[in-house]
Design an enzyme around this catalytic site. Sequence first.
Site, PDB file in Angstrom:
ATOM      1  N   GLN A  27      76.199  23.373  22.721  1.00  0.00           N
ATOM      2  CA  GLN A  27      76.154  22.413  21.557  1.00  0.00           C
ATOM      3  C   GLN A  27      76.540  21.127  22.637  1.00  0.00           C
ATOM      4  O   GLN A  27      77.476  21.165  23.445  1.00  0.00           O
ATOM      5  CB  GLN A  27      77.315  22.499  20.733  1.00  0.00           C
ATOM      6  N   SER A  28      76.090  19.762  22.015  1.00  0.00           N
ATOM      7  CA  SER A  28      76.195  18.716  22.975  1.00  0.00           C
ATOM      8  C   SER A  28      77.385  18.026  22.953  1.00  0.00           C
ATOM      9  O   SER A  28      77.937  17.360  23.944  1.00  0.00           O
ATOM     10  CB  SER A  28      75.383  17.595  22.542  1.00  0.00           C
ATOM     11  N   SER A  29      78.299  18.376  21.965  1.00  0.00           N
ATOM     12  CA  SER A  29      79.460  17.822  21.758  1.00  0.00           C
ATOM     13  C   SER A  29      80.521  18.730  20.908  1.00  0.00           C
ATOM     14  O   SER A  29      80.224  19.567  20.314  1.00  0.00           O
ATOM     15  CB  SER A  29      79.534  16.360  21.068  1.00  0.00           C
ATOM     16  N   GLN A  32      80.100  18.783  17.301  1.00  0.00           N
ATOM     17  CA  GLN A  32      78.984  19.658  16.871  1.00  0.00           C
ATOM     18  C   GLN A  32      79.313  21.095  16.864  1.00  0.00           C
ATOM     19  O   GLN A  32      79.122  21.759  15.801  1.00  0.00           O
ATOM     20  CB  GLN A  32      77.641  19.349  17.642  1.00  0.00           C
TER      21      GLN A  32
END
Length: 699
Positions: A27-29, A32
């Site tokens: 997941q990008s962050s 998230q």
Amino acid sequence: MDEQLFGPALKVTADHLTRDAYLYVRQSSIKQVLHNTESTVRQYGLKSRAIALGWPADRIIVIDTDQGQSGATATDREGFQRLVTEVGMGHAGIVLGLEVSRLARNNTDWHRLLEICAMSGTLILDEDGLYDPCDFNDRLLLGLKGSMSEAELHLLKARLRGGQLSKARRGDLISPIPIGLVYDPSGKVVLDPDAAIVAAIRAVFDYFDATGSATAVVKAFNHDGLRLPRRLKHGPDKGKVVWAPAAHSRILKILHNPRYAGAFFYGRYQHKRSPGSGKSGPQLRPREEWIALFPGHHPGFITFEKYEANEAKLVANATAHGKDRRHGPPREGPALLQGITVCGICGRRMTVRYHQRKDRVEPEYVCQARGIEHGNPVCQRVHGAGVDAAVGHLLVQALTPLALEAALAVAEELATRADDADRLRAATVERARYQADLARRRYLAVDPDNRLVATSLEADWNACLRELAEATDTYEKTKASGIGALDDTQRARITALASDFPKLWNDPATPVRERKRLVRLLITDVTLARAEQITAHVRLRGGQEHTLTMPVPLASWQIRQTPPEVVTAIDQLLDDHTDGQIAKILTDRGHLSGSGHPLQARIIQHIRTAHRLLSHPQRLADLGMVSLREISRRLEVHPKTVKKWRDDGLLSGRLANDKGEYLYHLPDPDFTRPRTGRPPAYELVDNPTPAASTERGAV
């Protein structure tokens, strides 16, 4: 589902099943990961797809160490690096990912993975189907998906930044602001209502005006016992204001920030990846490339014109700025013209060297820029003491009205700085007293039976009381040591000195740095040229120009050289006197050696040798006089007989040196030797060997 599983399943061979399956989850962050949990569930759900294709559950390896990291680059993703390594070593039979963007949002990283999968015969599976990178059609489709993933990232960023840039170009963007400025309820930027914070930030700019150097501001803050506020940006105490000693980096951030000049700006820094490490970092852009700059946007601590003047001063102070940088800040050395001297030969800036001369340090202005850059000899050297004295005399004599105004400004500045520092220290004590009173009220308001809370609040109260005691003690010690505000006696003394600039200039208590600041207020630069004499061309701030000339200082050997009149006197006295006699005669006349010491026989001998003067024995020999041994040989008598005849006046001789040795005039041809009743034993001339003589036979 069956079509998706069993149709593509024909691509799965026994060789693929002998190797492991790798499921990549990302997941990008962190946001998230915490809130977009459905995406995580879908990614882990791909494990059932691998089981359906024939891989056992224990042969499916999940790589989820890159959670919360962007897919824009592979350098910071440890999990992706591990995946590429396993594929390259032929350990992976299939790579599973929810979509291409989970694996990479950069075409370079994506195509590198495709190349390695094609060489090792590794399959790729996403939510849409199964692909074999060795197949041209599948590879073409995977490449198209990678390009669309990278384009999608660009579109997302463009949408997010579009509104942000639009507001920034109007000056309406709400962005973080430095300590000392806050947003009011209507969203406008105003000064912080905390008077102590505002006073501390103002002190930074006042001290910089007074000292002209960021480092000097740090020293002044520490010398006065002042602290700088800082608002925490992270952690559980986010937004809390803490006070800490001044640091050079903090002072520079304050001086360089246009927000303190009442200006709104955006796009001052640009984040770029460095070619070596691949990491992104801020890079300062030229002002003409900023996206937005609105002077006078909100209240500030200084004007924007003052901010630009401060920036120019900081650039001039930068040691590594340009090949021919302007002068730096005034420093502690005695060179009065440090940083403002220009070579009259090549036009470059001259530097300063210091030489220890017994009990003092003397400056020397040197033009060595070409020597450092090209290995050339030093252009010229100019002794600084004489030049500094001449320029100081010029300021005292020709610039008295301007100098008086400058001295008054300095005196007022010193008094203002002392008062500001005293108010800041008093505000620190008041803030500590408020915190202690607040902690006391919190402790008294708690239920005594709630010991857990009461104990914690009591500890906070005790800590606040200790901080109050330390602040009060520092304030009292500072006042007692005289660092605080000036008293009436000190103000009267400063005013008296300001009314008489020569007295202020020549006062030993005036620091060298303050003299240099006065010089820079009045002088633009000084061009020096050394030939048969030293010429100093002084340019004043008002446009006037003065040319000063002074003799070239003597070298050290010339200073210690014996005066010519002493050498002449020695040459005259050598005709009739020995070295010791000459030393006594010249000392009685008041003469000294070149180094200032009393004359001695050894010094007279050195002077004779240096100036090639004939010694006293040589001069007597030139007159035809002979030594004791020579005259005894010619007269065929013992040397003691010669001495007796000299004492009796039968022979004439003159003292040749300080050892008591004589030279003798040869007697006339008709010289008759005296006769006695019986010749003494020492008159034998067959083999004269003096047994014990105080006078040598030769000089």
